[in-house]
Write a protein that holds these residues in place. Structure first.
Motif, PDB file in Angstrom:
ATOM      1  N   ILE A   1       0.816  -1.206   0.000  1.00  0.00           N
ATOM      2  CA  ILE A   1       0.000   0.000   0.000  1.00  0.00           C
ATOM      3  C   ILE A   1       0.856   1.266   0.000  1.00  0.00           C
ATOM      4  O   ILE A   1       0.545   2.244  -0.683  1.00  0.00           O
ATOM      5  CB  ILE A   1      -0.956  -0.014   1.221  1.00  0.00           C
ATOM      6  CG1 ILE A   1      -1.985   1.103   1.105  1.00  0.00           C
ATOM      7  CG2 ILE A   1      -0.198   0.070   2.530  1.00  0.00           C
ATOM      8  CD1 ILE A   1      -3.012   0.866   0.058  1.00  0.00           C
TER       9      ILE A   1
ATOM     10  N   THR B   1       2.631   1.722  -3.438  1.00  0.00           N
ATOM     11  CA  THR B   1       1.586   2.027  -4.414  1.00  0.00           C
ATOM     12  C   THR B   1       1.119   3.470  -4.265  1.00  0.00           C
ATOM     13  O   THR B   1       0.902   4.177  -5.251  1.00  0.00           O
ATOM     14  CB  THR B   1       0.398   1.065  -4.243  1.00  0.00           C
ATOM     15  OG1 THR B   1       0.848  -0.284  -4.393  1.00  0.00           O
ATOM     16  CG2 THR B   1      -0.678   1.348  -5.275  1.00  0.00           C
ATOM     17  N   TYR B   2       0.957   3.909  -3.030  1.00  0.00           N
ATOM     18  CA  TYR B   2       0.561   5.302  -2.789  1.00  0.00           C
ATOM     19  C   TYR B   2       1.639   6.264  -3.292  1.00  0.00           C
ATOM     20  O   TYR B   2       1.324   7.302  -3.882  1.00  0.00           O
ATOM     21  CB  TYR B   2       0.319   5.518  -1.299  1.00  0.00           C
ATOM     22  CG  TYR B   2      -0.156   6.907  -0.947  1.00  0.00           C
ATOM     23  CD1 TYR B   2      -1.516   7.209  -0.957  1.00  0.00           C
ATOM     24  CD2 TYR B   2       0.748   7.908  -0.608  1.00  0.00           C
ATOM     25  CE1 TYR B   2      -1.966   8.483  -0.641  1.00  0.00           C
ATOM     26  CE2 TYR B   2       0.316   9.188  -0.291  1.00  0.00           C
ATOM     27  CZ  TYR B   2      -1.040   9.466  -0.308  1.00  0.00           C
ATOM     28  OH  TYR B   2      -1.478  10.728   0.002  1.00  0.00           O
TER      29      TYR B   2
ATOM     30  N   ALA C   1       1.394   6.376  -7.062  1.00  0.00           N
ATOM     31  CA  ALA C   1       0.191   7.086  -7.495  1.00  0.00           C
ATOM     32  C   ALA C   1       0.315   8.592  -7.281  1.00  0.00           C
ATOM     33  O   ALA C   1      -0.255   9.376  -8.038  1.00  0.00           O
ATOM     34  CB  ALA C   1      -1.028   6.553  -6.749  1.00  0.00           C
ATOM     35  N   SER C   2       1.044   8.998  -6.259  1.00  0.00           N
ATOM     36  CA  SER C   2       1.231  10.427  -6.022  1.00  0.00           C
ATOM     37  C   SER C   2       2.188  11.064  -7.024  1.00  0.00           C
ATOM     38  O   SER C   2       2.191  12.291  -7.194  1.00  0.00           O
ATOM     39  CB  SER C   2       1.753  10.661  -4.604  1.00  0.00           C
ATOM     40  OG  SER C   2       3.034  10.066  -4.444  1.00  0.00           O
TER      41      SER C   2
ATOM     42  N   ASN D   1       0.234  13.434 -10.496  1.00  0.00           N
ATOM     43  CA  ASN D   1      -0.453  12.913  -9.313  1.00  0.00           C
ATOM     44  C   ASN D   1      -1.839  12.421  -9.723  1.00  0.00           C
ATOM     45  O   ASN D   1      -2.676  13.201 -10.172  1.00  0.00           O
ATOM     46  CB  ASN D   1      -0.573  14.017  -8.252  1.00  0.00           C
ATOM     47  CG  ASN D   1      -1.137  13.487  -6.944  1.00  0.00           C
ATOM     48  OD1 ASN D   1      -1.595  12.350  -6.853  1.00  0.00           O
ATOM     49  ND2 ASN D   1      -1.096  14.311  -5.909  1.00  0.00           N
TER      50      ASN D   1
ATOM     51  N   LEU E   1      -3.789  10.588  -7.556  1.00  0.00           N
ATOM     52  CA  LEU E   1      -4.633  10.399  -6.390  1.00  0.00           C
ATOM     53  C   LEU E   1      -5.875  11.278  -6.492  1.00  0.00           C
ATOM     54  O   LEU E   1      -5.872  12.305  -7.175  1.00  0.00           O
ATOM     55  CB  LEU E   1      -3.856  10.726  -5.111  1.00  0.00           C
ATOM     56  CG  LEU E   1      -2.667   9.809  -4.785  1.00  0.00           C
ATOM     57  CD1 LEU E   1      -1.906  10.354  -3.576  1.00  0.00           C
ATOM     58  CD2 LEU E   1      -3.120   8.377  -4.535  1.00  0.00           C
TER      59      LEU E   1
ATOM     60  N   TRP F   1      -7.910   0.641  -0.358  1.00  0.00           N
ATOM     61  CA  TRP F   1      -7.312   1.556  -1.333  1.00  0.00           C
ATOM     62  C   TRP F   1      -8.152   2.815  -1.549  1.00  0.00           C
ATOM     63  O   TRP F   1      -7.602   3.918  -1.585  1.00  0.00           O
ATOM     64  CB  TRP F   1      -7.053   0.835  -2.650  1.00  0.00           C
ATOM     65  CG  TRP F   1      -6.463   1.732  -3.684  1.00  0.00           C
ATOM     66  CD1 TRP F   1      -7.023   2.132  -4.852  1.00  0.00           C
ATOM     67  CD2 TRP F   1      -5.185   2.388  -3.621  1.00  0.00           C
ATOM     68  NE1 TRP F   1      -6.201   2.991  -5.530  1.00  0.00           N
ATOM     69  CE2 TRP F   1      -5.055   3.175  -4.792  1.00  0.00           C
ATOM     70  CE3 TRP F   1      -4.144   2.402  -2.692  1.00  0.00           C
ATOM     71  CZ2 TRP F   1      -3.927   3.938  -5.058  1.00  0.00           C
ATOM     72  CZ3 TRP F   1      -3.023   3.171  -2.960  1.00  0.00           C
ATOM     73  CH2 TRP F   1      -2.922   3.929  -4.125  1.00  0.00           C
TER      74      TRP F   1
ATOM     75  N   VAL G   1      -7.391   5.193   1.277  1.00  0.00           N
ATOM     76  CA  VAL G   1      -6.075   5.818   1.241  1.00  0.00           C
ATOM     77  C   VAL G   1      -5.954   6.800   0.081  1.00  0.00           C
ATOM     78  O   VAL G   1      -5.345   7.865   0.209  1.00  0.00           O
ATOM     79  CB  VAL G   1      -4.982   4.727   1.150  1.00  0.00           C
ATOM     80  CG1 VAL G   1      -3.604   5.351   0.943  1.00  0.00           C
ATOM     81  CG2 VAL G   1      -4.982   3.866   2.404  1.00  0.00           C
ATOM     82  N   ALA G   2      -6.547   6.456  -1.053  1.00  0.00           N
ATOM     83  CA  ALA G   2      -6.304   7.208  -2.283  1.00  0.00           C
ATOM     84  C   ALA G   2      -7.230   8.395  -2.483  1.00  0.00           C
ATOM     85  O   ALA G   2      -7.052   9.139  -3.447  1.00  0.00           O
ATOM     86  CB  ALA G   2      -6.426   6.268  -3.492  1.00  0.00           C
TER      87      ALA G   2
END
Length: 297
Positions: free
Chosen positions: A123, A126-127, A130-131, A155, A157, A232, A235-236
């Motif tokens: 996680i 992956t975050y 993704a950012s 970004n 997200l 997810w 978080v996202a």
């Protein structure tokens, strides 16, 4: 010849009935608890008999939540994840089976190795990706000494691509398609090559129609998995308009010891949330069984 024994039949039906109770019992309790008042739940616990407050509780849930937006977000994200998983899994399996090289077994086992790394484990990386989706490209260019190109920050997200893209990789789907493609006669590919069909034409016109049950089975499983995903999206997303229905249901959970739980509204929101997956399973049941058991292949 199958021997018929009344005792064994009774035992089999008993085990099946027990399985049905364990499978459908929680759903039944959720529906019953969603149809009574919160005072009844706080006093007597989970309801075992349906009440007459289901519509009123659902109306209250719709007043507290933007149900249409939440359902729309969940449907869109689940559709994007399902489409991406089907396309990526089928193409990866096609490459593994029909474009053989000395590294093919290694690549396939690396893909299967990703089964050991669920989203909960990866996680944080992956975050981070993704950012800054172009961060790996920037790092690669710098590692090979290319600094003339300016790679911008991207970004994803708090967006639909950010919710869907990290979830489309599926080692299980790749394995499912690979096993099916491996059972096809090699003469099929040879005949297509002799007829002048390109690899893409062979995949689209021959392999895809033959693997429609695999698409149906994997698509059903992927849709349900994406629909009920909680971690997810939590978080996202930061904006309320990007939240999914699963996150909306969680709002009715008490956040501190002084808050009175609204169990009836929580159960009503839960009932609303599991209706689309139930509908998908009901519509795709025949294809799901065929895809998982290999019937009609």
């Amino acid at each position: 010849m199958i021997e018929r024994n009344s005792l064994l039949n009774l035992l089999a039906y008993g085990l099946l009935s027990l399985g049905v109770v364990f499978a459908l019992g929680p759903l039944y309790l959720a529906v019953c608890s969603a149809s009574v008042t919160n005072e009844q739940l706080l006093t007597h616990g989970l309801a075992v008999v349906p009440g007459n407050q289901l519509v009123a509780n659902v109306v209250q849930v719709s007043q507290r939540l933007d149900l249409l937006r939440l359902i729309g977000n969940s449907l869109l994200v689940a559709t994007l994840v399902t489409s991406g998983k089907l396309a990526l899994s089928a193409l990866t399996a096609f490459a593994v089976v029909y474009f053989r090289s000395g590294y093919t077994p290694l690549i396939f086992f690396v893909v299967l190795g990703s089964l050991l790394l669920p989203i909960e484990v990866r996680i944080i990386p992956t975050y981070a990706v993704a950012s800054d989706a172009l961060g790996p490209v920037r790092s690669f260019l710098h590692s090979v000494g290319i600094t003339a190109f300016v790679v911008p920050t991207l970004n994803i997200l708090d967006s639909y691509p950010g919710l869907a893209l990290p979830l489309i990789a599926s080692a299980t789907g790749t394995f499912l398609f690979r096993q099916f493609y491996s059972t096809l006669a090699p003469e099929l590919a040879e005949a297509a090559r002799m007829d002048g069909a390109s690899p893409w034409r062979f995949f689209v016109d021959i392999l895809m129609p033959l693997s429609k049950t695999n698409f149906a089975a994997l698509g059903t499983i992927a849709f349900i998995g994406a629909w009920k995903d909680y971690l997810w999206p939590l978080v996202a997303t930061n904006r309320e308009e990007m939240r999914t229905l699963t996150l909306g249901v969680a709002r009715f959970m008490p956040t501190d010891a002084t808050q009175i739980p609204e169990w009836n509204l929580l159960m009503a929101a839960t009932v609303v949330s599991f209706l689309p997956p139930v509908l998908v399973i009901a519509l795709m049941q025949r294809w799901l069984v065929k895809g998982l058991t290999g019937v009609d292949k």
